[in-house]
Design an enzyme around this catalytic site. Structure first.
Site, short mmCIF file in Angstrom:
data_model
loop_
_atom_site.label_atom_id
_atom_site.label_comp_id
_atom_site.label_asym_id
_atom_site.label_seq_id
_atom_site.Cartn_x
_atom_site.Cartn_y
_atom_site.Cartn_z
N ASP A 105 -7.15 25.39 -29.40
CA ASP A 105 -6.55 25.43 -30.73
C ASP A 105 -5.05 25.52 -30.51
OD1 ASP A 105 -5.47 26.07 -33.18
OD2 ASP A 105 -6.73 27.82 -33.53
N VAL A 106 -4.34 24.43 -30.77
CA VAL A 106 -2.91 24.39 -30.43
C VAL A 106 -2.08 25.37 -31.26
CG1 VAL A 106 -2.98 22.01 -29.58
CG2 VAL A 106 -2.43 22.45 -32.00
N TYR A 145 2.59 18.20 -45.40
CA TYR A 145 2.60 17.25 -44.28
C TYR A 145 4.02 16.80 -43.97
CZ TYR A 145 0.96 13.39 -41.34
OH TYR A 145 0.73 12.54 -40.29
N LYS A 201 5.90 17.44 -40.41
CA LYS A 201 6.30 16.32 -39.57
C LYS A 201 7.82 16.14 -39.54
CE LYS A 201 2.32 14.91 -37.99
NZ LYS A 201 2.02 14.96 -36.53
#
Length: 253
Positions: A66-67, A157, A161
Site C-alpha cells: 500500500d503505497v 484528482y 496530480k
C-alpha cells in the site's frame, strides 16, 4: 517493445505494476534487461506481471504494498535493494482516480486520492532517495493532463496530480547537482482498467468535457505511456531534469 538491453544490470521498482500502465512499464523494463520489483496493492496481480517477465527470460519479483503506508513502502524498498544489491530506477505509477461532483466529494475519498497519488509518490521517493544517490539513478513519476490544467468533476484528482507535477520539479531542482534525475509523464486518457472509474456523474453538462478529448480522437494504450517512462529513466534522457512530459494525443494544448 524494445529489447536492446539498455537497463541490463539495473534494479528497478515499478508501483502499480499489477495492471495498466504499471504492468506495461514493468514488462518493458524487464524486456530491456532490468531486475524489476513489481509492486501493487493486489499481490496476485503483481505476481502475474512478475511471472510474465520471468516467463520471457527476464528477472522480476512481486511485492504487495500500500503505497500510502510508510512501513509498507519502507519494507518494499529495503527488500528490492537487498535482492538486487542496489537501486537504479523508481517508477511511481500506482494511482487512483474518478469523476465526482465537488458537492458529492467526501473527505474519505479526498484523502484516498491524495494518499495514493501524492503521498504514495512522496513516500516511495523518500525511502528510495538514499539508494538512488548512490547509484546516480532516476525517478519517473506519473502525473496527468489533469495535473497540468483544471478539468470538471476532478478536484481531488487534479489536486493530487498537480501536486505530483510540482513535487517532481522541486525534487529535480534539489537533486540535479547530486546526480539523481527526477521527471514525470502526464498521460491523458489511457485504455486501462482505471478508466472505468471515470464515468461521468449523472446529469452533468457533457459540453464541459471537451477539454479532456485528445486531438487524435483516441485514447493511448498502456505501452505508449510505458515507452515514455522508460525513455525518461534511461541514459538517453541524461540531460532531462524536471520535465513533466505530456503523452496525451494533444489534449493539453
Amino acid at each position: 517493445m524494445s529489447t536492446d538491453g539498455r537497463f541490463r544490470s539495473r534494479v528497478v521498482i515499478v508501483t502499480g505494476a499489477g495492471s495498466g500502465i504499471g504492468a506495461a512499464t514493468a514488462l518493458q523494463f524487464g524486456a530491456e534487461g532490468a531486475q524489476v520489483t513489481c509492486v501493487d496493492v493486489d499481490e496476485a496481480a503483481a505476481t502475474a506481471t512478475a511471472n510474465a517477465i520471468t516467463d520471457a527470460d527476464g528477472a522480476a519479483r512481486a511485492a504487495a504494498c500500500d503505497v500510502s503506508d510508510e512501513a509498507s513502502v519502507r519494507a518494499v524498498v529495503n527488500a528490492a535493494v537487498e535482492a538486487g544489491g542496489r537501486l537504479d530506477v523508481v517508477a511511481n505509477v500506482a494511482g487512483v482516480g474518478g469523476f465526482r461532483r465537488f458537492e458529492d466529494l467526501g473527505l474519505a475519498e479526498w484523502n484516498r486520492m491524495i494518499g495514493v497519488n501524492l503521498t504514495g509518490t512522496y513516500l516511495m521517493c523518500h525511502e528510495a532517495i538514499g539508494h538512488l544517490l548512490e547509484s546516480k539513478g532516476a525517478i519517473v513519476n506519473v502525473s496527468s493532463t489533469a495535473g497540468l490544467k483544471g478539468q470538471p468533476w476532478s478536484s481531488a484528482y487534479c489536486a493530487s496530480k498537480g501536486g505530483v507535477a510540482l513535487f517532481t520539479r522541486a525534487l529535480a531542482h534539489e537533486f540535479a547537482e547530486r546526480g539523481v534525475r527526477v521527471n514525470a509523464v502526464a498521460p491523458g486518457g489511457v485504455n486501462t482498467p482505471l478508466i472505468k472509474d471515470f464515468a461521468f456523474p449523472e446529469g452533468v453538462d457533457l459540453n464541459m468535457s471537451w477539454k479532456m478529448v485528445p486531438a487524435t480522437g483516441e485514447m493511448a494504450e498502456p505501452a505508449d505511456i510505458a515507452e515514455a517512462i522508460c525513455w525518461l529513466a534511461s541514459d538517453e534522457a541524461r540531460y532531462v531534469h524536471g520535465a513533466v512530459l505530456p503523452v496525451d494525443g494533444c489534449t493539453v494544448a
